[in-house]
Design a protein around this motif. Structure first.
Motif, PDB file in Angstrom:
ATOM      1  N   GLU A  23       0.848  -1.175   0.000  1.00 40.35           N
ATOM      2  CA  GLU A  23       0.000   0.000   0.000  1.00 40.35           C
ATOM      3  C   GLU A  23       0.891   1.235   0.000  1.00 40.35           C
ATOM      4  O   GLU A  23       2.080   1.156   0.274  1.00 40.35           O
ATOM      5  CB  GLU A  23      -0.931  -0.015   1.229  1.00 40.35           C
ATOM      6  N   ILE A  24       0.289   2.389  -0.312  1.00 35.75           N
ATOM      7  CA  ILE A  24       1.033   3.654  -0.304  1.00 35.75           C
ATOM      8  C   ILE A  24       0.555   4.471   0.901  1.00 35.75           C
ATOM      9  O   ILE A  24      -0.608   4.831   0.962  1.00 35.75           O
ATOM     10  CB  ILE A  24       0.792   4.451  -1.600  1.00 35.75           C
ATOM     11  N   PRO A  25       1.409   4.739   1.874  1.00 41.07           N
ATOM     12  CA  PRO A  25       2.822   4.360   1.990  1.00 41.07           C
ATOM     13  C   PRO A  25       2.982   2.946   2.522  1.00 41.07           C
ATOM     14  O   PRO A  25       2.115   2.437   3.241  1.00 41.07           O
ATOM     15  CB  PRO A  25       3.353   5.380   3.000  1.00 41.07           C
ATOM     16  N   GLY A  26       4.126   2.346   2.214  1.00 42.89           N
ATOM     17  CA  GLY A  26       4.452   1.017   2.704  1.00 42.89           C
ATOM     18  C   GLY A  26       5.080   1.065   4.090  1.00 42.89           C
ATOM     19  O   GLY A  26       5.320   2.146   4.652  1.00 42.89           O
ATOM     20  N   PRO A  27       5.375  -0.093   4.658  1.00 39.16           N
ATOM     21  CA  PRO A  27       5.869  -0.149   6.041  1.00 39.16           C
ATOM     22  C   PRO A  27       7.194   0.577   6.260  1.00 39.16           C
ATOM     23  O   PRO A  27       7.383   1.229   7.285  1.00 39.16           O
ATOM     24  CB  PRO A  27       5.994  -1.644   6.319  1.00 39.16           C
ATOM     25  N   ARG A  28       8.117   0.468   5.332  1.00 40.06           N
ATOM     26  CA  ARG A  28       9.400   1.148   5.500  1.00 40.06           C
ATOM     27  C   ARG A  28       9.224   2.667   5.437  1.00 40.06           C
ATOM     28  O   ARG A  28       9.834   3.405   6.216  1.00 40.06           O
ATOM     29  CB  ARG A  28      10.382   0.668   4.418  1.00 40.06           C
ATOM     30  N   SER A  29       8.387   3.146   4.517  1.00 35.67           N
ATOM     31  CA  SER A  29       8.120   4.585   4.447  1.00 35.67           C
ATOM     32  C   SER A  29       7.437   5.076   5.710  1.00 35.67           C
ATOM     33  O   SER A  29       7.732   6.177   6.196  1.00 35.67           O
ATOM     34  CB  SER A  29       7.257   4.909   3.218  1.00 35.67           C
ATOM     35  N   ARG A  30       6.531   4.277   6.265  1.00 37.28           N
ATOM     36  CA  ARG A  30       5.863   4.685   7.507  1.00 37.28           C
ATOM     37  C   ARG A  30       6.868   4.771   8.655  1.00 37.28           C
ATOM     38  O   ARG A  30       6.807   5.675   9.493  1.00 37.28           O
ATOM     39  CB  ARG A  30       4.728   3.717   7.843  1.00 37.28           C
ATOM     40  N   GLU A  31       7.817   3.839   8.672  1.00 33.58           N
ATOM     41  CA  GLU A  31       8.854   3.865   9.704  1.00 33.58           C
ATOM     42  C   GLU A  31       9.706   5.127   9.589  1.00 33.58           C
ATOM     43  O   GLU A  31      10.001   5.797  10.591  1.00 33.58           O
ATOM     44  CB  GLU A  31       9.733   2.619   9.570  1.00 33.58           C
ATOM     45  N   LEU A  32      10.075   5.468   8.352  1.00 37.01           N
ATOM     46  CA  LEU A  32      10.879   6.674   8.143  1.00 37.01           C
ATOM     47  C   LEU A  32      10.074   7.936   8.449  1.00 37.01           C
ATOM     48  O   LEU A  32      10.631   8.927   8.935  1.00 37.01           O
ATOM     49  CB  LEU A  32      11.405   6.706   6.708  1.00 37.01           C
ATOM     50  N   ALA A  33       8.784   7.900   8.172  1.00 35.45           N
ATOM     51  CA  ALA A  33       7.936   9.054   8.494  1.00 35.45           C
ATOM     52  C   ALA A  33       7.908   9.304   9.994  1.00 35.45           C
ATOM     53  O   ALA A  33       7.898  10.461  10.438  1.00 35.45           O
ATOM     54  CB  ALA A  33       6.527   8.837   7.955  1.00 35.45           C
ATOM     55  N   GLY A  38      10.168  13.035  14.437  1.00 36.99           N
ATOM     56  CA  GLY A  38      10.984  13.280  15.618  1.00 36.99           C
ATOM     57  C   GLY A  38      12.265  14.034  15.348  1.00 36.99           C
ATOM     58  O   GLY A  38      13.015  14.321  16.289  1.00 36.99           O
ATOM     59  N   SER A  39      12.549  14.350  14.079  1.00 39.67           N
ATOM     60  CA  SER A  39      13.849  14.939  13.781  1.00 39.67           C
ATOM     61  C   SER A  39      13.811  16.129  12.832  1.00 39.67           C
ATOM     62  O   SER A  39      14.733  16.957  12.847  1.00 39.67           O
ATOM     63  CB  SER A  39      14.781  13.872  13.181  1.00 39.67           C
ATOM     64  N   VAL A  40      12.786  16.238  12.004  1.00 38.05           N
ATOM     65  CA  VAL A  40      12.723  17.288  10.986  1.00 38.05           C
ATOM     66  C   VAL A  40      11.711  18.345  11.423  1.00 38.05           C
ATOM     67  O   VAL A  40      10.634  18.002  11.928  1.00 38.05           O
ATOM     68  CB  VAL A  40      12.334  16.708   9.612  1.00 38.05           C
ATOM     69  N   ALA A  41      12.024  19.597  11.206  1.00 34.46           N
ATOM     70  CA  ALA A  41      11.134  20.694  11.590  1.00 34.46           C
ATOM     71  C   ALA A  41       9.762  20.526  10.952  1.00 34.46           C
ATOM     72  O   ALA A  41       9.643  20.190   9.752  1.00 34.46           O
ATOM     73  CB  ALA A  41      11.742  22.033  11.175  1.00 34.46           C
ATOM     74  N   GLY A  42       8.734  20.791  11.736  1.00 32.41           N
ATOM     75  CA  GLY A  42       7.368  20.604  11.268  1.00 32.41           C
ATOM     76  C   GLY A  42       6.984  21.515  10.120  1.00 32.41           C
ATOM     77  O   GLY A  42       6.046  21.216   9.372  1.00 32.41           O
TER      78      GLY A  42
END
Length: 450
Positions: A23-33, A38-42
């Protein structure tokens, strides 16, 4: 004109196909999201919910193995395709030689070579000079600095629906409040706004629209105070608005007669995107200054101001520059990009892409009254979506259609002052059948969303 084959335009050896394995997004993309949150400015937002792993030709492959059709080109940047072979070879060679000296400290040939090429390619056969920078906003800001130095005047006129960047001065030039300006003021002074020619909305001829704009400029500012007019020959973020025929030439004529520098912001519309080197070429205009960025270096950060020698040379020595301006890797990429466009006939290909896309979208418009207008040039095409009964902008529909296409593996971007425009910016390396499939998905999105 037939489209070129994928083999003719090169690109990485990625399968040129739409392929959904998760599915879009996949599990790896969800993990990176989750890591991103937690790390990139909102304040840094993204269009797609997936993370890229590879790209080339007309596809972007995400970290889950999904292969997406790319109709965005990183917002008109990867015009020749991601990791185009000539570009990879040239940048690799430069990387092995040196990565940086700062042109203002120890200059190098690549910077000079890029300046020579842009002097030759920008409209007009007058003597020119070029200065290199890193971003489109930086180029626009420096173009205004140069115009002010030359004219010894301060005021600048930009236009309705304009987008020129995110620095303080270019935010002042930009017309759209959200998300670009809200809460970030106060902005640079001596910036004024004139009405644009917007044929779908105002119904004016180019001559009438120019008369309206010039009247506003003369009343609000006065030529005696005006250093420059800055305008996108085809608006980008504002909605891919193509002015009515005659509008831009009338502005150029008025500017010349009144010692006002005419700046064409070709950051998004330049470098073969519209089926010409610059969109100004379609209008038969010769700007005093031209800004270039996005597609010029195939994905590496490079921008330029190019223009009449006497204007460009008005700034004092040391008045222009920047530590990374004209970085040697970006210059190598630019020379390879320009060579790729010439050797692989990509200007002609942009025209052919435009014919295919406008044909398909025109047919969609005939079937669906929510498509108010199809417009653009070459591989820079947009659909303005409206309420059929009132012709009022329909931003919700644009968002829904783009989201539906994205969930089916097609990268589509929105734009427009009202958020109701879908813009298509495919890389010129996209295979014809892949482009057609992307348009099929877009068609289906309109059928699903009622």
């Amino acid at each position: 004109m037939s489209l070129l084959t994928p083999a003719a335009v090169g690109g990485p050896a990625l399968a040129q196909e739409r392929r959904l394995v998760t599915e879009i997004p996949g599990p790896r993309s969800r993990e990176l999201a989750e890591r991103r949150r937690g790390s990139v400015a909102g304040g840094v937002s993204t269009t797609m919910p997936v993370f890229a792993a590879a790209a080339g030709g007309g596809v972007v492959v995400d970290v889950d193995g999904n292969s997406l059709i790319d109709l965005g080109s990183g917002i008109a940047v990867t015009t020749v395709g991601n990791a185009a072979p000539r570009l990879v070879e040239a940048v690799s060679a430069q990387l092995a030689a040196f990565t940086h000296t700062c042109f203002m400290v120890t200059p190098y040939e690549g910077y000079v070579a890029v300046a020579e090429r842009l002097n030759a390619l920008t409209p007009g056969d007058h003597e020119k000079r070029t200065a290199l920078f890193s971003s489109g906003a930086e180029a626009v800001e420096n173009a205004i600095k140069i115009a002010r130095a030359y004219t010894r005047k301060n005021a600048v006129v930009a236009f309705d629906h304009a987008y020129h960047g995110r620095t303080n001065l270019t935010m002042a030039l930009t017309a759209k409040n959200q998300p670009y300006k809200s809460g970030f003021g106060p902005f640079a002074p001596e910036v004024y706004r004139a009405p644009l020619s917007y044929p779908y909305r105002d119904g004016l001829s180019g001559a009438a629209a120019a008369e309206r704009a010039i009247s506003a400029i003369e009343k609000q500012v006065g030529a005696e105070n005006l250093a420059a007019i800055v305008i996108e020959p085809i608006q980008g973020e504002g909605g891919f608005i193509v002015p009515a025929e005659g509008f831009l030439p009338a502005l150029v004529e008025w500017a010349r007669a009144n010692d006002v520098v005419f700046i064409a912001d070709e950051v998004q519309s330049g470098i073969a995107r519209t089926g010409a080197w610059y969109a100004s070429d379609h209008e038969g205009i010769v700007p005093d200054l031209v800004t270039t960025a996005k597609g010029v270096a195939g994905g590496l950060p490079l921008s330029a101001v190019t223009g009449r020698a006497e204007i460009m040379d008005a700034a004092h020595a040391g008045g222009l520059g920047g530590t990374y301006g004209g970085n040697p890797l970006a210059c190598a990429a630019a020379l390879a990009t320009l060579e790729t466009i010439e050797q692989e006939n990509l200007i002609e290909r942009a025209t052919a892409i435009g014919e295919l896309v406008t044909g398909r979208l025109g047919a969609l418009q005939q079937r669906d009254a929510r498509v108010g207008e199809v417009r653009g040039r070459g591989a820079m095409i947009a659909l303005e979506l409206v309420d059929p009964a009132t012709q009022e902008p329909d931003a919700a529909l644009a968002k829904a259609v783009a989201g539906a296409a994205q969930s089916e593996g097609v990268i589509v971007l929105t734009c427009g002052t009202y958020g109701n425009v879908l813009r298509l910016l495919p890389p010129l390396s996209i295979p014809e059948e892949l482009l057609a499939e992307g348009l099929d998905v877009l068609d289906r999105a309109f059928e699903v969303i009622k």
